[in-house]
Structures are given as C-alpha cells and as structure tokens.
Design an enzyme around this catalytic site. Structure first.
Site, PDB file in Angstrom:
ATOM      1  CE  LYS A 122      -1.899   2.630   3.073  1.00 44.79           C
ATOM      2  NZ  LYS A 122      -1.886   4.228   2.372  1.00 44.79           N
ATOM      3  N   GLY A 125       6.696   4.690   8.665  1.00 41.67           N
ATOM      4  CA  GLY A 125       6.004   5.940   8.686  1.00 41.67           C
ATOM      5  C   GLY A 125       6.094   6.149  10.323  1.00 41.67           C
ATOM      6  CB  SER A 126       3.857   8.278  12.297  1.00 42.91           C
ATOM      7  OG  SER A 126       2.701   7.631  12.310  1.00 42.91           O
ATOM      8  CB  THR A 127       6.690   6.536  16.650  1.00 50.87           C
ATOM      9  OG1 THR A 127       8.114   6.790  15.941  1.00 50.87           O
ATOM     10  CG2 THR A 127       6.695   5.824  17.765  1.00 50.87           C
ATOM     11  CD  GLU A 128      -0.747   8.718  16.154  1.00 54.34           C
ATOM     12  OE1 GLU A 128      -0.093   9.526  15.285  1.00 54.34           O
ATOM     13  OE2 GLU A 128      -2.097   8.713  16.320  1.00 54.34           O
ATOM     14  N   GLY A 132       3.036   3.113  13.760  1.00 58.66           N
ATOM     15  CA  GLY A 132       3.892   1.658  13.869  1.00 58.66           C
ATOM     16  C   GLY A 132       3.611   0.983  14.953  1.00 58.66           C
ATOM     17  CD  GLU A 166      12.927   3.705   8.236  1.00 56.13           C
ATOM     18  OE1 GLU A 166      12.694   4.711   9.290  1.00 56.13           O
ATOM     19  OE2 GLU A 166      12.866   4.093   7.078  1.00 56.13           O
ATOM     20  CB  CYS A 186      12.806   8.360   8.785  1.00 57.70           C
ATOM     21  SG  CYS A 186      13.636   7.477   7.704  1.00 57.70           S
ATOM     22  CD  GLU A 218       9.756  12.221  12.646  1.00 54.60           C
ATOM     23  OE1 GLU A 218       8.557  11.417  13.009  1.00 54.60           O
ATOM     24  OE2 GLU A 218      10.749  11.591  11.920  1.00 54.60           O
TER      25      GLU A 218
HETATM   26  P1  NAP Z   1       1.687   7.480   8.750  1.00 54.32           P
HETATM   27  O1  NAP Z   1       0.208   8.020   9.088  1.00 54.32           O
HETATM   28  O2  NAP Z   1       2.497   6.867   9.690  1.00 54.32           O
HETATM   29  O3  NAP Z   1       1.516   7.024   7.464  1.00 54.32           O
HETATM   30  C1  NAP Z   1       2.465   6.204   6.837  1.00 54.32           C
HETATM   31  C2  NAP Z   1       1.730   5.194   5.954  1.00 54.32           C
HETATM   32  O4  NAP Z   1       0.788   4.188   6.878  1.00 54.32           O
HETATM   33  C3  NAP Z   1       0.873   5.551   4.763  1.00 54.32           C
HETATM   34  O5  NAP Z   1       0.969   4.597   3.831  1.00 54.32           O
HETATM   35  C4  NAP Z   1      -0.504   5.450   5.612  1.00 54.32           C
HETATM   36  O6  NAP Z   1      -1.620   5.309   4.829  1.00 54.32           O
HETATM   37  C5  NAP Z   1      -0.477   4.318   6.424  1.00 54.32           C
HETATM   38  N1  NAP Z   1      -1.441   4.428   7.853  1.00 54.32           N
HETATM   39  C6  NAP Z   1      -1.775   5.080   8.120  1.00 54.32           C
HETATM   40  N2  NAP Z   1      -2.776   4.701   9.026  1.00 54.32           N
HETATM   41  C7  NAP Z   1      -2.832   3.523   9.278  1.00 54.32           C
HETATM   42  C8  NAP Z   1      -3.177   2.683   9.930  1.00 54.32           C
HETATM   43  N3  NAP Z   1      -4.103   2.350  10.975  1.00 54.32           N
HETATM   44  N4  NAP Z   1      -2.661   1.064   9.734  1.00 54.32           N
HETATM   45  C9  NAP Z   1      -2.033   0.912   8.820  1.00 54.32           C
HETATM   46  N5  NAP Z   1      -1.581   1.827   7.919  1.00 54.32           N
HETATM   47  C10 NAP Z   1      -1.832   3.107   8.093  1.00 54.32           C
HETATM   48  O7  NAP Z   1       2.632   8.935   8.291  1.00 54.32           O
HETATM   49  P2  NAP Z   1       1.809  10.467   7.996  1.00 54.32           P
HETATM   50  O8  NAP Z   1       0.322  10.629   8.559  1.00 54.32           O
HETATM   51  O9  NAP Z   1       2.020  10.432   6.438  1.00 54.32           O
HETATM   52  O10 NAP Z   1       2.740  11.250   8.323  1.00 54.32           O
HETATM   53  C11 NAP Z   1       2.906  11.759  10.017  1.00 54.32           C
HETATM   54  C12 NAP Z   1       4.108  11.800  10.592  1.00 54.32           C
HETATM   55  O11 NAP Z   1       4.877  10.655  10.469  1.00 54.32           O
HETATM   56  C13 NAP Z   1       5.100  12.641   9.802  1.00 54.32           C
HETATM   57  O12 NAP Z   1       4.805  13.959  10.346  1.00 54.32           O
HETATM   58  C14 NAP Z   1       6.608  12.111  10.376  1.00 54.32           C
HETATM   59  O13 NAP Z   1       6.955  12.392  11.545  1.00 54.32           O
HETATM   60  C15 NAP Z   1       6.185  10.833  10.280  1.00 54.32           C
HETATM   61  N6  NAP Z   1       6.681  10.027   9.123  1.00 54.32           N
HETATM   62  C16 NAP Z   1       7.752   9.125   9.163  1.00 54.32           C
HETATM   63  C17 NAP Z   1       8.230   8.656   8.020  1.00 54.32           C
HETATM   64  C18 NAP Z   1       9.294   7.711   8.072  1.00 54.32           C
HETATM   65  O14 NAP Z   1      10.130   7.853   6.889  1.00 54.32           O
HETATM   66  N7  NAP Z   1       9.868   7.270   9.064  1.00 54.32           N
HETATM   67  C19 NAP Z   1       7.493   8.805   6.810  1.00 54.32           C
HETATM   68  C20 NAP Z   1       6.612   9.588   6.831  1.00 54.32           C
HETATM   69  C21 NAP Z   1       6.066  10.229   7.920  1.00 54.32           C
HETATM   70  P3  NAP Z   1      -2.420   6.858   4.452  1.00 54.32           P
HETATM   71  O15 NAP Z   1      -1.439   7.511   3.401  1.00 54.32           O
HETATM   72  O16 NAP Z   1      -3.704   6.494   3.549  1.00 54.32           O
HETATM   73  O17 NAP Z   1      -2.644   7.684   5.557  1.00 54.32           O
END
Ligand code: NAP
Ligand code: MG
Length: 501
Positions: free
Chosen positions: A196, A249-252, A254, A272, A306, A404
């Site tokens: 996804k 993606g985000s720690t939350e 994850g 990650e 990240c 972050e």
């Molecule tokens: P995110 O919510 O963690 O999204 C990352 C991925 O997870 C996206 O594909 C997202 O889909 C999906 N996702 C969201 N909710 C989910 C759930 N309940 N179950 C499974 N998958 C889910 O990150 P974001 O909202 O894009 O960004 C928020 C924060 O995350 C940023 O401000 C940053 O701090 C952090 N972040 C970290 C990284 C990294 O490389 N470690 C990358 C991006 C963001 P959708 O796009 O459809 O929501």
C-alpha cells in the site's frame, strides 16, 4: 469468495509532467497483473504539492480488494514462485532494474510531480533504486543456511525459506525508494507482496507495477493497493493470511501495527519509524565539509527524512563561528521553489497536513523562546514551500528539540565535551540516525560507539548505500532494510537434523 467477483479493467491516463514528458499513468489497483477498478467505488485525488493542483485520480481500494490481492499473492506464492531456482527470480529483478534505468528521467519526473521534491534529488533516488534492486537480486541465490557439526552420528543443516505473503505499507517521503526497499528483497527471497503506497503519493508505485508486468513477473507476485491507511492499511495489518508486515511511517501508527499484527496472527513485523537524530559538530571539524553535511542532514527532501539530523549539537569552541557561517551558507545556497527549476535545492512539502504541522512547530519554537537564526516563514502563497529554518539557543526540554517535526526545521544546542555532548545526543526516545563532524579519528570512533542509533554517519550525512543496512533502535523501530540483514525479515529458518545409522 472475493476472487470470484468480476474485476473491471481500468485504462491508464495520459499525463504530461511539468518538464514536458508525456506518459501513460496507470490508475487502477494492480492485482494479479491487471489494473482494475476498486470495489469501494472511490478514488484518491493525487495533488502536485508545488501547485496544489490535482494531477489525476487513482482507484482507492476497499478491504475486499485487499482480500482479493492477498488471495492472488497466496496463489502466486504457492505456485513455483517461492520454490524455483532463485536465479530465475533474480533475472526478473535485474530486468526490472534495467527498465527503471532506461526510463529514469521519466520516473524521477513522476516522483518530483507527486512528492514535490527537487528533480535532482529525485534523480538520485532513482539511481539508488536501480542500484538497490540489483543488490537485492544479487543476494537471491546467497540466502543460504549453514551446516552444524554435532558429531559423526548426525548431519544438521538449516534452510532459509520465504515467509509467504508480505504486506508492505510505505510513506510519502520517498515513494519509489521505500517501495524498492520493500519489494526487491521480498521477491529475491521468494515471497509475494501486497503493498500500500501512501495516499498522497501512489503514482510511481502504479507505474512500477506496469514495469513488473512488462518484464514478465508472474501474476500475483506483486500487488499494489492504494487506499486509506485506516481501512486498507488496517486490513493488511490484521490479515490472517499475511505472514509479515513491513511498515515505514510514524511511530504512532507503527505501534498500532505491532499490536494488531500480534493480535491477529503473530505475523512478523519490521518497523522503520520516526527520528530526532543528533548531528554533532566538534571543535576540530572542518567547516567547509561540515556545512554541506549539515544541510544534507536537515534540508535534503525538505527535511522529510526519518533520519534527518534535526538536532545539531555544536562544541562550545566553534559554536559562534558555526552559527555565522551556517546562516550565510544557507541564505546564499539553499534556494526553495519549484522542483523542476533546477536551481532549487529544496522543493515543496509533500502535503497540506504536513505543511501545517511544520508551520505550527515553527510557531511553537518561537513561543518557547528559541531564537530564529534564519527562515521561519513560508515561501510564496501557492504550493507548500517552507524556508529552511534554524533555531538556536534552545533548551533541551523544548518541544522543538524533543518532537519529530519532519520538515526543514533544525535546532542548534551547545555542548562542552564528549561526555556532555553524547548525553545530550542520546537523550531521546528515538534512535535512527546520528552524525559526527570531526577531523580526529579517535573522537569519531569513540563517539560512534557511544551514540544510540541504527546508523552513525561520520563526516557525511543522509548518505545511503544499497549494501549498507538501515534501521533504528528505541522508538525508531526494529528490523533492518538493505544489506544482507534485510533477509532476516523476509525468511524463516528451518533446521533439518538427520540421524545416521
Ligand atoms: P503515517 O500516518 O504513519 O503513514 C504512513 C503510512 O501508513 C501511509 O501509507 C498511511 O496511509 C499508512 N497508515 C495510516 N494509518 C494506518 C493504519 N491505521 N494502519 C495501517 N497503515 C496506516 O504517516 P503520515 O500521516 O503520512 O505522517 C505523519 C508523521 O509520520 C510525519 O509527520 C512524520 O513525523 C512521520 N513520518 C515518518 C516517515 C518515515 O520515513 N519514518 C515517513 C512519513 C512520515 P495513508 O497515507 O493512507 O494515511
Ligand atoms: Mg497519517
């Protein structure tokens, strides 16, 4: 059963990129080597973050579509994909890398249009992707087990076998690179995947899917299902037939995935996640080398990395000189604007929500009493552009130092000696990257040992290589991508113990 539903194929859309390249963009879900309509009846609007205009709409999967993709991936896994000569799987990956290489300018342009990143950076991403697919393919026939000597009456050996269908959920900051880090090793090891992409950035994932089909990867091996995280991502995480989930993606999110993966079927998990990485500058650092490293640390990809070096720690003897020269260097060299204007180092923030988060943190920093060395404002009023922003004279309890931000915003703090500096650097719940700028080899080696991070860069930063493993400790997650370490995640060990008569 879901797979008995008739699937409607979807035509691709003709797109002209902002730099004038015309191509056919697939817009359907990619399941079983066809681009199909989603059962949800919904689409995702894909926006160019530098213009805020909608480029195209792509199908948005439902949970039912995920189930169908998993069925197809399972059937492909149970066909000869998982058991064939691994060199055959490698051949597909080598062909795929060649095709990406042939179309690299188009693929980089799609990435810049979809993500907002500077075209030069997108080109660099694509080079890393090509390289990584080849590195992963090169491991295909080397993912071996070992023999274990327990005396003359037994023969013992281990086999490393693929885990099955892998669910992969990726973010929007490096849409294609994150995809390659997930798909290439999974396939090399004999798994099949349901991936996804992040909702704001599905374009290269679907284009890559068309390349998988073009090189002849069998149906069902690669499936791409754009759609909302809360439904599509959640279905992947909870799926009883998925045996491993990889998330960046985000720690939350994850943390939520780790819990649900355990509760559903104890699937393997690699995470990650976020970071708040420390980049240390010692008194003896060579500023000519250090300044571009600090810039790469925090302003590359507009800080949406990240492992960004978002906390700079500077030793007291060089602190004032660094502040003056860093300000001058940024203001003279770091231009912000359209990703397709090649004089710009920094493009757009990927989406409105992230842009608002960053601007909010800039206000928080000012309210907390941090001083702005440079930046602190948006650029223009159309597109999500943020001026590189440096806060100094911060205190370690400030939110801008602890949390972050994921944008072009960095804090600078002062330290006295190694002990003091390392304590400040390690005072974080995250542990992804870390950087050291010094000309003293003992300082470099000593401090590298002391820093709690998955990667320590010395006299360089955000410097990735396909053969070097990447991942975090503490709340930055677990598991490694790239290198040979990634195959831990995509294989399972079988021990065979034979008693000899
Ligand atoms: P995110 O919510 O963690 O999204 C990352 C991925 O997870 C996206 O594909 C997202 O889909 C999906 N996702 C969201 N909710 C989910 C759930 N309940 N179950 C499974 N998958 C889910 O990150 P974001 O909202 O894009 O960004 C928020 C924060 O995350 C940023 O401000 C940053 O701090 C952090 N972040 C970290 C990284 C990294 O490389 N470690 C990358 C991006 C963001 P959708 O796009 O459809 O929501
Ligand atoms: Mg989110």
């Amino acid at each position: 059963m879901s797979s008995t539903i008739e699937r409607t194929k979807v035509d691709s859309a003709k797109i002209i990129t902002p730099n004038g390249l015309t191509y056919q963009q697939p817009v359907g879900l990619f399941i079983n080597n066809e681009f199909v309509k989603a059962q949800s009846g919904k689409t995702l609007k894909v926006e160019d973050p530098s213009t805020e205009e909608v480029v195209v709409e792509v199908e948005s999967a439902s949970s039912e579509d995920v189930n169908y993709a998993v069925d197809c991936a399972e059937a492909a896994f149970n066909s000869s994909w998982s058991t064939r000569d691994p060199r055959e799987r490698a051949r597909y990956l080598f062909k795929l890398a060649d095709l990406v290489e042939e179309r690299k300018e188009l693929i980089a342009s799609i990435e810049s249009m979809d993500n907002g990143k500077a075209l030069a950076l997108a080109r660099g991403d694509v080079e890393l992707v090509i390289n990584y697919i080849r590195v992963a393919a090169g491991y295909a026939d080397k993912i071996g087990g070992r023999t274990i000597n327990t005396g003359e009456n037994y023969v013992n050996y281990t086999l490393r076998e693929p885990v099955g269908v892998c669910g992969q959920i990726i973010p929007w900051n490096f849409p294609l690179m994150m995809l390659s880090w997930k798909i290439a090793p999974a396939l090399a090891a004999g798994n099949t995947v349901v991936l996804k992409p992040a909702s704001p950035t599905p374009l290269n994932a679907l284009y890559f899917a068309s390349l998988c089909k073009e090189v002849g990867i069998p149906a069902g091996v690669v499936n791409i299902v754009p759609g909302p995280g809360r439904s599509v991502g959640d279905t992947i995480t909870n799926h009883p037939k998925i045996r491993k989930v990889a998330f960046t993606g985000s720690t939350e999110i994850g943390r939520d995935i780790a819990v649900k993966a355990a509760q559903s079927n104890l699937k393997k998990v690699t995470l990650e996640l976020g970071g708040k990485s420390a980049h240390m500058v010692f008194d003896d650092a060579n500023l000519e080398k250090t300044l571009p490293n600090l810039v790469n640390g925090i302003f590359l990809n507009a800080g949406q990395i990240c492992s960004s070096g978002s906390r700079i720690y500077v030793q007291e003897g060089i602190y004032d000189r660094l502040l003056t020269s860093f300000k001058k260097y940024i203001e003279e060299n770091i231009k912000v604007g359209s990703p397709f204007d090649e004089s710009n180092f920094q493009g757009a923030i990927n989406n409105k929500s992230q842009f608002d988060t960053i601007m909010n943190y800039i206000s928080i920093g000012q309210e907390e009493g941090a001083k702005v060395l440079t930046g602190g404002v948006r650029v223009g009023d159309k597109g999500f552009f943020v001026r590189p922003t440096v806060f100094y004279d911060v205190t370690e309890d400030m939110r801008i130092v602890k949390e972050e931000i994921f944008g072009p915003v960095v804090t600078i703090s002062k330290f006295k000696d190694i002990e003091d500096g390392v304590a400040m650097a390690n005072d974080s719940e995250f542990g992804l990257g870390a950087g050291i700028e010094t000309e003293n080899i003992s300082t470099a080696l000593k401090v590298s040992k002391k820093l709690k991070a998955g990667t320590v860069w010395v006299n360089t930063y955000n410097d990735f290589d396909a053969s070097v493993p990447f991942g975090g400790c503490k709340q930055s997650g677990y598991g490694r991508e790239m290198g040979e370490e990634v195959f831990e995640a995509y294989t399972t060990v079988k021990a065979v113990r034979i008693k000899l008569d």
